[in-house]
Write a protein that holds these residues in place. Sequence first.
Motif, PDB file in Angstrom:
ATOM      1  N   PHE A 180       0.830  -1.208   0.000  1.00  0.00           N
ATOM      2  CA  PHE A 180       0.000   0.000   0.000  1.00  0.00           C
ATOM      3  C   PHE A 180       0.864   1.256   0.000  1.00  0.00           C
ATOM      4  CE2 PHE A 180      -1.644   3.298   2.918  1.00  0.00           C
ATOM      5  CZ  PHE A 180      -2.725   3.755   2.170  1.00  0.00           C
ATOM      6  N   GLU A 181       1.876   1.290   0.849  1.00  0.00           N
ATOM      7  CA  GLU A 181       2.744   2.472   0.916  1.00  0.00           C
ATOM      8  C   GLU A 181       3.524   2.656  -0.378  1.00  0.00           C
ATOM      9  OE1 GLU A 181       5.214   3.099   4.245  1.00  0.00           O
ATOM     10  OE2 GLU A 181       3.652   2.758   5.749  1.00  0.00           O
ATOM     11  N   ALA A 182       4.066   1.551  -0.908  1.00  0.00           N
ATOM     12  CA  ALA A 182       4.935   1.647  -2.081  1.00  0.00           C
ATOM     13  C   ALA A 182       4.181   2.106  -3.326  1.00  0.00           C
ATOM     14  CB  ALA A 182       5.596   0.295  -2.341  1.00  0.00           C
ATOM     15  N   LEU A 183       2.926   1.733  -3.459  1.00  0.00           N
ATOM     16  CA  LEU A 183       2.167   2.078  -4.660  1.00  0.00           C
ATOM     17  C   LEU A 183       1.487   3.440  -4.566  1.00  0.00           C
ATOM     18  CD1 LEU A 183       0.503  -1.322  -5.667  1.00  0.00           C
ATOM     19  CD2 LEU A 183       2.210  -0.036  -6.958  1.00  0.00           C
ATOM     20  N   THR A 184       1.208   3.908  -3.349  1.00  0.00           N
ATOM     21  CA  THR A 184       0.471   5.168  -3.204  1.00  0.00           C
ATOM     22  C   THR A 184       1.318   6.340  -2.733  1.00  0.00           C
ATOM     23  OG1 THR A 184      -0.132   4.696  -0.909  1.00  0.00           O
ATOM     24  CG2 THR A 184      -1.639   3.890  -2.633  1.00  0.00           C
ATOM     25  N   GLY A 185       2.415   6.067  -2.038  1.00  0.00           N
ATOM     26  CA  GLY A 185       3.160   7.148  -1.404  1.00  0.00           C
ATOM     27  C   GLY A 185       2.532   7.606  -0.110  1.00  0.00           C
ATOM     28  N   PHE A 186       1.445   6.943   0.311  1.00  0.00           N
ATOM     29  CA  PHE A 186       0.820   7.244   1.593  1.00  0.00           C
ATOM     30  C   PHE A 186       1.461   6.396   2.687  1.00  0.00           C
ATOM     31  CE2 PHE A 186      -3.255   8.193  -0.999  1.00  0.00           C
ATOM     32  CZ  PHE A 186      -2.784   9.463  -1.293  1.00  0.00           C
ATOM     33  N   SER A 187       1.131   6.692   3.943  1.00  0.00           N
ATOM     34  CA  SER A 187       1.790   6.023   5.063  1.00  0.00           C
ATOM     35  C   SER A 187       0.782   5.379   6.001  1.00  0.00           C
ATOM     36  CB  SER A 187       2.651   7.019   5.847  1.00  0.00           C
ATOM     37  OG  SER A 187       3.204   6.405   6.996  1.00  0.00           O
ATOM     38  N   ASN A 188       1.091   4.158   6.435  1.00  0.00           N
ATOM     39  CA  ASN A 188       0.286   3.497   7.458  1.00  0.00           C
ATOM     40  C   ASN A 188       0.346   4.231   8.796  1.00  0.00           C
ATOM     41  OD1 ASN A 188      -0.725   0.842   6.254  1.00  0.00           O
ATOM     42  ND2 ASN A 188       1.452   0.765   5.744  1.00  0.00           N
ATOM     43  N   ALA A 189       1.346   5.087   8.972  1.00  0.00           N
ATOM     44  CA  ALA A 189       1.493   5.814  10.235  1.00  0.00           C
ATOM     45  C   ALA A 189       0.299   6.713  10.519  1.00  0.00           C
ATOM     46  CB  ALA A 189       2.775   6.648  10.211  1.00  0.00           C
ATOM     47  N   PHE A 190      -0.448   7.096   9.477  1.00  0.00           N
ATOM     48  CA  PHE A 190      -1.597   7.979   9.652  1.00  0.00           C
ATOM     49  C   PHE A 190      -2.911   7.211   9.795  1.00  0.00           C
ATOM     50  CE2 PHE A 190       1.242  10.750   6.905  1.00  0.00           C
ATOM     51  CZ  PHE A 190       1.739  11.474   7.975  1.00  0.00           C
ATOM     52  N   LEU A 191      -2.834   5.889   9.859  1.00  0.00           N
ATOM     53  CA  LEU A 191      -4.030   5.056   9.945  1.00  0.00           C
ATOM     54  C   LEU A 191      -4.088   4.362  11.295  1.00  0.00           C
ATOM     55  CD1 LEU A 191      -3.847   3.481   6.376  1.00  0.00           C
ATOM     56  CD2 LEU A 191      -5.327   5.346   7.133  1.00  0.00           C
ATOM     57  N   GLN A 201      11.121  13.808   1.983  1.00  0.00           N
ATOM     58  CA  GLN A 201      12.346  13.002   2.072  1.00  0.00           C
ATOM     59  C   GLN A 201      13.600  13.845   2.295  1.00  0.00           C
ATOM     60  OE1 GLN A 201      15.074  12.275  -0.370  1.00  0.00           O
ATOM     61  NE2 GLN A 201      14.539  14.251  -1.296  1.00  0.00           N
ATOM     62  N   LYS A 202      13.550  15.122   2.011  1.00  0.00           N
ATOM     63  CA  LYS A 202      14.695  15.973   2.321  1.00  0.00           C
ATOM     64  C   LYS A 202      14.898  16.106   3.823  1.00  0.00           C
ATOM     65  CE  LYS A 202      14.834  18.817  -1.858  1.00  0.00           C
ATOM     66  NZ  LYS A 202      14.598  20.171  -2.433  1.00  0.00           N
ATOM     67  N   LYS A 203      13.802  15.922   4.589  1.00  0.00           N
ATOM     68  CA  LYS A 203      13.892  16.061   6.033  1.00  0.00           C
ATOM     69  C   LYS A 203      13.793  14.718   6.744  1.00  0.00           C
ATOM     70  CE  LYS A 203      12.186  18.958   9.802  1.00  0.00           C
ATOM     71  NZ  LYS A 203      11.256  20.044  10.175  1.00  0.00           N
ATOM     72  N   TYR A 204      12.844  13.880   6.315  1.00  0.00           N
ATOM     73  CA  TYR A 204      12.604  12.601   6.992  1.00  0.00           C
ATOM     74  C   TYR A 204      12.732  11.451   5.993  1.00  0.00           C
ATOM     75  CZ  TYR A 204      10.383  15.732  10.384  1.00  0.00           C
ATOM     76  OH  TYR A 204      10.121  16.741  11.272  1.00  0.00           O
ATOM     77  N   ASN A 205      13.540  10.470   6.349  1.00  0.00           N
ATOM     78  CA  ASN A 205      13.643   9.300   5.482  1.00  0.00           C
ATOM     79  C   ASN A 205      12.831   8.118   6.005  1.00  0.00           C
ATOM     80  OD1 ASN A 205      15.385   9.011   7.654  1.00  0.00           O
ATOM     81  ND2 ASN A 205      16.809   7.713   6.534  1.00  0.00           N
ATOM     82  N   ILE A 206      12.458   8.142   7.284  1.00  0.00           N
ATOM     83  CA  ILE A 206      11.629   7.081   7.857  1.00  0.00           C
ATOM     84  C   ILE A 206      10.392   7.713   8.482  1.00  0.00           C
ATOM     85  CG2 ILE A 206      11.458   5.280   9.622  1.00  0.00           C
ATOM     86  CD1 ILE A 206      14.453   4.810   9.292  1.00  0.00           C
ATOM     87  N   VAL A 207       9.227   7.329   7.970  1.00  0.00           N
ATOM     88  CA  VAL A 207       7.946   7.776   8.526  1.00  0.00           C
ATOM     89  C   VAL A 207       7.224   6.518   8.993  1.00  0.00           C
ATOM     90  CG1 VAL A 207       5.796   9.024   8.115  1.00  0.00           C
ATOM     91  CG2 VAL A 207       7.888   9.714   6.919  1.00  0.00           C
ATOM     92  N   ASP A 208       7.419   6.191  10.261  1.00  0.00           N
ATOM     93  CA  ASP A 208       6.841   4.993  10.851  1.00  0.00           C
ATOM     94  C   ASP A 208       5.922   5.410  11.995  1.00  0.00           C
ATOM     95  OD1 ASP A 208       6.905   1.964  11.213  1.00  0.00           O
ATOM     96  OD2 ASP A 208       7.538   2.621  13.198  1.00  0.00           O
ATOM     97  N   ARG A 209       4.988   4.556  12.321  1.00  0.00           N
ATOM     98  CA  ARG A 209       4.021   4.880  13.378  1.00  0.00           C
ATOM     99  C   ARG A 209       4.706   5.260  14.678  1.00  0.00           C
ATOM    100  NH1 ARG A 209      -0.955   3.468  13.036  1.00  0.00           N
ATOM    101  NH2 ARG A 209      -0.424   1.877  11.492  1.00  0.00           N
ATOM    102  N   TYR A 210       5.794   4.569  14.996  1.00  0.00           N
ATOM    103  CA  TYR A 210       6.478   4.791  16.268  1.00  0.00           C
ATOM    104  C   TYR A 210       7.740   5.629  16.137  1.00  0.00           C
ATOM    105  CZ  TYR A 210       3.546   1.166  18.360  1.00  0.00           C
ATOM    106  OH  TYR A 210       2.492   0.440  18.828  1.00  0.00           O
ATOM    107  N   GLN A 211       8.221   5.788  14.898  1.00  0.00           N
ATOM    108  CA  GLN A 211       9.541   6.380  14.754  1.00  0.00           C
ATOM    109  C   GLN A 211       9.586   7.277  13.532  1.00  0.00           C
ATOM    110  OE1 GLN A 211      12.255   7.116  16.659  1.00  0.00           O
ATOM    111  NE2 GLN A 211      12.829   4.983  16.942  1.00  0.00           N
ATOM    112  N   LEU A 212       9.751   8.562  13.763  1.00  0.00           N
ATOM    113  CA  LEU A 212      10.010   9.506  12.686  1.00  0.00           C
ATOM    114  C   LEU A 212      11.503   9.816  12.755  1.00  0.00           C
ATOM    115  CD1 LEU A 212       8.546  11.258  10.513  1.00  0.00           C
ATOM    116  CD2 LEU A 212       8.439  13.071  12.230  1.00  0.00           C
ATOM    117  N   ALA A 213      12.203   9.579  11.645  1.00  0.00           N
ATOM    118  CA  ALA A 213      13.662   9.739  11.665  1.00  0.00           C
ATOM    119  C   ALA A 213      14.114  10.626  10.522  1.00  0.00           C
ATOM    120  CB  ALA A 213      14.344   8.372  11.566  1.00  0.00           C
TER     121      ALA A 213
END
Length: 642
Positions: free
Chosen positions: A322-333, A576-588
Amino acid sequence: MVAPVSSSALAGKPAILQKLGTARQQSAALRQLLSLLLTFLSSLLIVIAVEWVARGELTDIPAYFLSANQPAFTTVGIVMLLMLVLDALFGRAHQSILVVAPLVLIPAFLSNQKQHYLSDPLYPSDFLFARQIMELMPVMVRERPWTAIALAFGIIALVAALALLWRYAWRHAATLSRHARVARLSICMPLAALFVSQMDATQYSFIREKLRIIPIVWDQKENYSYNGFIIAFSLNLPMADVKVPAGYGPDAMDAIPARNYGYLSAPRQKPDVIMLMSESFWDPTRLSKLTFTPDPMPTIRAAQSGHVFSPEFGGMTANVEFEALTGFSNAFLPYGSIPYQQYVRKPMPSLATFFRGQGYAARALHPFSGWFWNRNEVYTAFGFEEFHTEDTMPPMEKRGIFASDDSLMKEIMHEGDEMDRPFFFFAVTLQGHGPYEPNRYAQNTVDIKGDLTDADRDTLATYAQGVRESDQSLKMLMDWAAKRDRETIIVLWGDHLPPLGSVYPNTGYMPEQVASRKAPLDVMKREHETPLVIWSSRKGVRKDVGTISPSQLPYHILKTAGYEHPFYTGFLGRVQKKYNIVDRYQLATRDNQTFPDWSRNEQDLDPIMRDYRYLQHDMMFGREYGLDRFFPSHAWLVNQGS
């Protein structure tokens, strides 16, 4: 049950009769009290059994019941309410135990098993893909046949026992009077309704707080540990009800700047694009205490661009896809949700609609059933023109019961050779799927040296052989692409780490058989990173991508292909210039600065993450205020009715 004698009926009777009547009243009251006590004790035993089964051990249960801050006895009260209501409906005292006990114990057992294999407890949404589990049952039976046989006999025996017990109880249980049934329903039904009304975890509840129920939806392991299985499962029931982000609306969408967020442009010569999500593909040589000879993945190692930070472990492939095809994130669900099963119910922007807007053919391929993960409907909603499954592709060579990567690559090459216009292919491989039973391959050609148990060695040997064959299949595809006239871009990554069971703790790679959900970034990377290849037949390897979430793959794919787009390169480029990981528990960030639990407070969100959430909600659940500005290809296709 004999109806009690009223006081008025005793008036004017001889003293002896009055005494007998009073004794009957007291006896009836005592029976009612004993019946309620028995129901309470039954509820208590059921909750203890549920927690024992769900947790897999007894050690945590005393603390759960003895803590003044945990809702153990609230749970007992809830189960007791349910039993009293059912008894009133059945008209038999304590008949409900034969319904309630299996109703809660079976899901508790399933939760225990899910945690063992996938690290997460059971969620209500898991029942949406029960058919998938049944489809994979032959694999599980082959791996543990005696366990499967014992389980089958156990199920048959349990059903037979319940049927006999039900018949016996129906004949011998005390019959409840009409007065007793009405009294139970009039008291218990409002209390049950009150409990149900408190299960919306997004709203504050004074009553819920006093009952010691604390929704910990951002950490489901802690949620189930603290609240217990029954209450935590109940708290997750409303997860399909996605709340509108604070501040979302047309003004908020208009405020997201379109300028400098990219624009529509295309390369002079349009390249073909092949996305390959490789099932459970991971680098086994990261098990540093072991030596693999030869290297099982030389092609991928030479062409590796970086890593994908998978939000899942051992399964839940559809969430990565889902993330790879849409560019959306499970972190917001909502935690535990499955977009493919719950939310994709209308046309939705994706890479397929983008490429179709550029004149490409958009095709998906997966050598399995089309209903799996609801892909038939999802791929249509995503704008794919065709979806080729095992039912529509030629017969494929198998590895165990799964189609080999080699045969899938040959099918991709065959279909690519027949195309007369640029194409976008998205393929999901299957060969790497677990469990990794011995003798799946005629010969394991990767020698593994190191301290391993026989069972772990068999598992790892099967997995490593699969990795080697997948690597060889990719080389075949790259060699084919290198000879083509049209530039061909190949993107490959693993959807998640493989479920290798005890291999991980026994080699010291990670402490448990499943990955952590919350941990320092270096630990999370070790337990969630999979290899990523972004390669062009003209430009070679896209270097130094780093570790990225699957939602950032569209940015790198379009950049490699030479496209610009308001969302996929513009907005995601800003992210992506600021964040490379957008995860539910971890923004990096790209320099490894981390923000744990970043999504819990909407008011403190970084504006770019707030806008990211707005855009995703707008397209998935909202009014599509930003459709024309950020997804013009999708808007055009929707207007064309295709």
